[in-house]
Design an enzyme around this catalytic site. Sequence first.
Site: not given
Ligand code: G3P
Length: 217
Positions: A83
Amino acid sequence: MKFFVDTADTAEIRELAETGLLDGVTTNPSLIHKAGRDFLEVTKEIAGLVPGPVSAEVVALDHKEMMREAEVLRKIADNVCIKVPLTLDGLKTCKALTEDGTMVNVTLCFSANQALLAAKAGATFISPFVGRHDDNGFDGMELIRDIRLIYDNYAYDTQILVASIRHSVHVLESAKIGADVATMPPAVIKGLVKHVLTDKGIEGFLADWAKTGQSIG
Ligand code: G3P
């Protein structure tokens, strides 16, 4: 549509993998911090729990160092997907890694133009963050619609991996638009099965079944 779980909690991943509904896992530095485990060790364990892609994120900001970190991460297992952030160095790293046959997930995407660049760089997955988009007054689903349109216009095979999902409506809308993957917190995946009428229906059927006095087998 593929379902990934967005966590580094191996107990949660194991439980969901056992349902046979899980296609992969995404992690990020915040989720690794939350898990409180050694990054390389937990990534290896996760890669053994699911056959599909397991995203592990580099933390370097320059291309050379990203390549060095990616080299360490991709050696963990064949299903590790590197990533990288959506920056010029990240895109350069994406191009180099995908040309070499490594899966790459380009993360922190907040615009359709950024997604176009990721596709041009050969990304396996693009991760638009719908929840954070909504949190900041933008329409996360509009972003997914735009990316779908652009990718279809040029037949890019980069997969749209909807990230930062907060609830089941995000999943429903993503599926209607034709996103390839949804990565969700464990609670959102588990929540998809719930419906009050399903519970009520089971209750009614079991009550009537008890009145028959029968058993199966
Ligand atoms: O892994 C990336 C993403 O899904 C993060 O989500 O909830 O931290 O905005 P969030």
